[in-house]
Design a protein around this motif. Sequence first.
Motif, mmCIF file in Angstrom:
data_model
loop_
_atom_site.group_PDB
_atom_site.id
_atom_site.type_symbol
_atom_site.label_atom_id
_atom_site.label_comp_id
_atom_site.label_asym_id
_atom_site.label_seq_id
_atom_site.Cartn_x
_atom_site.Cartn_y
_atom_site.Cartn_z
ATOM 1 N N LEU A 78 0.920 -1.250 0.009
ATOM 2 C CA LEU A 78 0.050 0.091 0.040
ATOM 3 C C LEU A 78 0.854 1.233 -0.083
ATOM 4 N N GLU A 79 2.111 1.387 0.627
ATOM 5 C CA GLU A 79 2.937 2.337 0.719
ATOM 6 C C GLU A 79 3.479 2.624 -0.713
ATOM 7 N N ALA A 80 3.867 1.680 -1.492
ATOM 8 C CA ALA A 80 4.211 1.829 -2.906
ATOM 9 C C ALA A 80 2.924 2.366 -3.837
ATOM 10 N N ILE A 81 1.798 2.014 -3.668
ATOM 11 C CA ILE A 81 1.021 2.457 -4.316
ATOM 12 C C ILE A 81 0.508 3.875 -3.864
ATOM 13 N N LEU A 82 0.534 4.313 -2.594
ATOM 14 C CA LEU A 82 0.236 5.671 -2.415
ATOM 15 C C LEU A 82 1.564 6.723 -2.852
ATOM 16 N N LEU A 83 2.680 6.241 -2.434
ATOM 17 C CA LEU A 83 3.830 7.014 -3.002
ATOM 18 C C LEU A 83 3.682 7.059 -4.609
ATOM 19 N N ASN A 84 3.360 6.198 -5.388
ATOM 20 C CA ASN A 84 3.353 6.264 -6.863
ATOM 21 C C ASN A 84 2.042 7.511 -7.191
ATOM 22 N N PHE A 85 1.004 7.254 -6.410
ATOM 23 C CA PHE A 85 -0.242 8.106 -6.664
ATOM 24 C C PHE A 85 0.160 9.637 -6.364
ATOM 25 N N ILE A 86 0.865 9.840 -5.143
ATOM 26 C CA ILE A 86 1.143 11.102 -4.757
ATOM 27 C C ILE A 86 2.204 11.789 -5.785
ATOM 28 N N ARG A 87 2.989 10.734 -6.377
ATOM 29 C CA ARG A 87 4.316 11.443 -7.264
ATOM 30 C C ARG A 87 3.436 11.787 -8.710
ATOM 31 N N THR A 88 2.630 10.701 -9.178
ATOM 32 C CA THR A 88 1.952 10.980 -10.244
ATOM 33 C C THR A 88 0.854 12.167 -10.591
ATOM 34 N N GLU A 89 0.397 12.619 -9.266
ATOM 35 C CA GLU A 89 -0.535 13.617 -8.918
ATOM 36 C C GLU A 89 0.183 14.694 -8.754
ATOM 37 N N GLY A 90 1.361 14.871 -8.680
ATOM 38 C CA GLY A 90 2.175 16.150 -8.364
ATOM 39 C C GLY A 90 2.190 16.709 -7.094
ATOM 40 N N LEU A 91 1.891 15.954 -5.896
ATOM 41 C CA LEU A 91 1.393 16.435 -4.629
ATOM 42 C C LEU A 91 2.757 16.108 -3.622
ATOM 43 N N GLU A 92 3.671 15.599 -4.317
ATOM 44 C CA GLU A 92 4.849 15.256 -3.366
ATOM 45 C C GLU A 92 5.687 16.632 -2.842
ATOM 46 N N THR A 93 5.710 17.568 -3.802
ATOM 47 C CA THR A 93 6.556 18.719 -3.385
ATOM 48 C C THR A 93 5.386 19.470 -2.347
ATOM 49 N N PRO A 94 4.313 19.638 -2.601
ATOM 50 C CA PRO A 94 3.451 20.634 -1.659
ATOM 51 C C PRO A 94 3.440 19.796 -0.203
ATOM 52 N N LEU A 95 3.521 18.499 -0.320
ATOM 53 C CA LEU A 95 3.092 17.482 1.027
ATOM 54 C C LEU A 95 4.444 18.113 1.664
ATOM 55 N N LEU A 96 5.688 17.836 1.230
ATOM 56 C CA LEU A 96 7.060 18.028 1.601
ATOM 57 C C LEU A 96 7.023 19.600 2.275
ATOM 58 N N GLN A 97 6.585 20.516 1.501
ATOM 59 C CA GLN A 97 6.570 21.907 1.988
ATOM 60 C C GLN A 97 5.685 22.067 3.385
ATOM 61 N N LYS A 98 4.578 21.536 3.278
ATOM 62 C CA LYS A 98 3.706 21.314 4.498
ATOM 63 C C LYS A 98 4.532 21.027 5.503
ATOM 64 N N ARG A 99 5.218 19.704 5.547
ATOM 65 C CA ARG A 99 5.924 19.110 6.521
ATOM 66 C C ARG A 99 7.120 20.058 6.978
ATOM 67 N N LEU A 100 7.830 20.872 6.102
ATOM 68 C CA LEU A 100 8.673 21.521 6.602
ATOM 69 C C LEU A 100 8.111 22.657 7.193
ATOM 70 N N ILE A 101 6.964 23.184 6.898
ATOM 71 C CA ILE A 101 6.413 24.343 7.785
ATOM 72 C C ILE A 101 6.284 23.887 8.958
ATOM 73 N N ASP A 102 5.374 22.853 9.032
ATOM 74 C CA ASP A 102 5.059 22.071 10.313
ATOM 75 C C ASP A 102 6.236 21.941 11.477
ATOM 76 N N SER A 103 7.486 21.531 10.861
ATOM 77 C CA SER A 103 8.458 21.170 11.575
ATOM 78 C C SER A 103 9.180 22.636 12.003
ATOM 79 N N TRP A 104 8.834 23.853 11.832
ATOM 80 C CA TRP A 104 9.472 25.118 12.143
ATOM 81 C C TRP A 104 9.593 25.198 13.814
ATOM 82 N N PRO A 105 8.524 24.701 14.637
ATOM 83 C CA PRO A 105 8.420 24.948 15.943
ATOM 84 C C PRO A 105 9.647 23.943 16.518
#
Length: 96
Positions: free
Chosen positions: A9-36
Amino acid sequence: MFKRHPRSLEAILLNFIRTEGLETPLLQKRLIDSWPVVVGPSIAALTGEKYIKNQTLFVKILSPALRQDLSMMRSKLVERLNAEVQAQIITEIRFY
């Protein structure tokens, strides 16, 4: 007959996130959330809005003295934030 190629399931979800162009926005959100986590709760309490544009993290600082102190630590903060998300998301930080 169905062809069966079992995948995790991890491989399927990772493939979906990459093909839909959601990987970068997701990583940006994680970076902003890691500020504190990176700067600590006392500094995080004195910061306002945060957003990323063109690999630059923009952070609103509510204290001029803190803005000056953080400006001197920019490169270290960039390294620590990128290390927190385990990806090269930002190259610069600007405080306003």
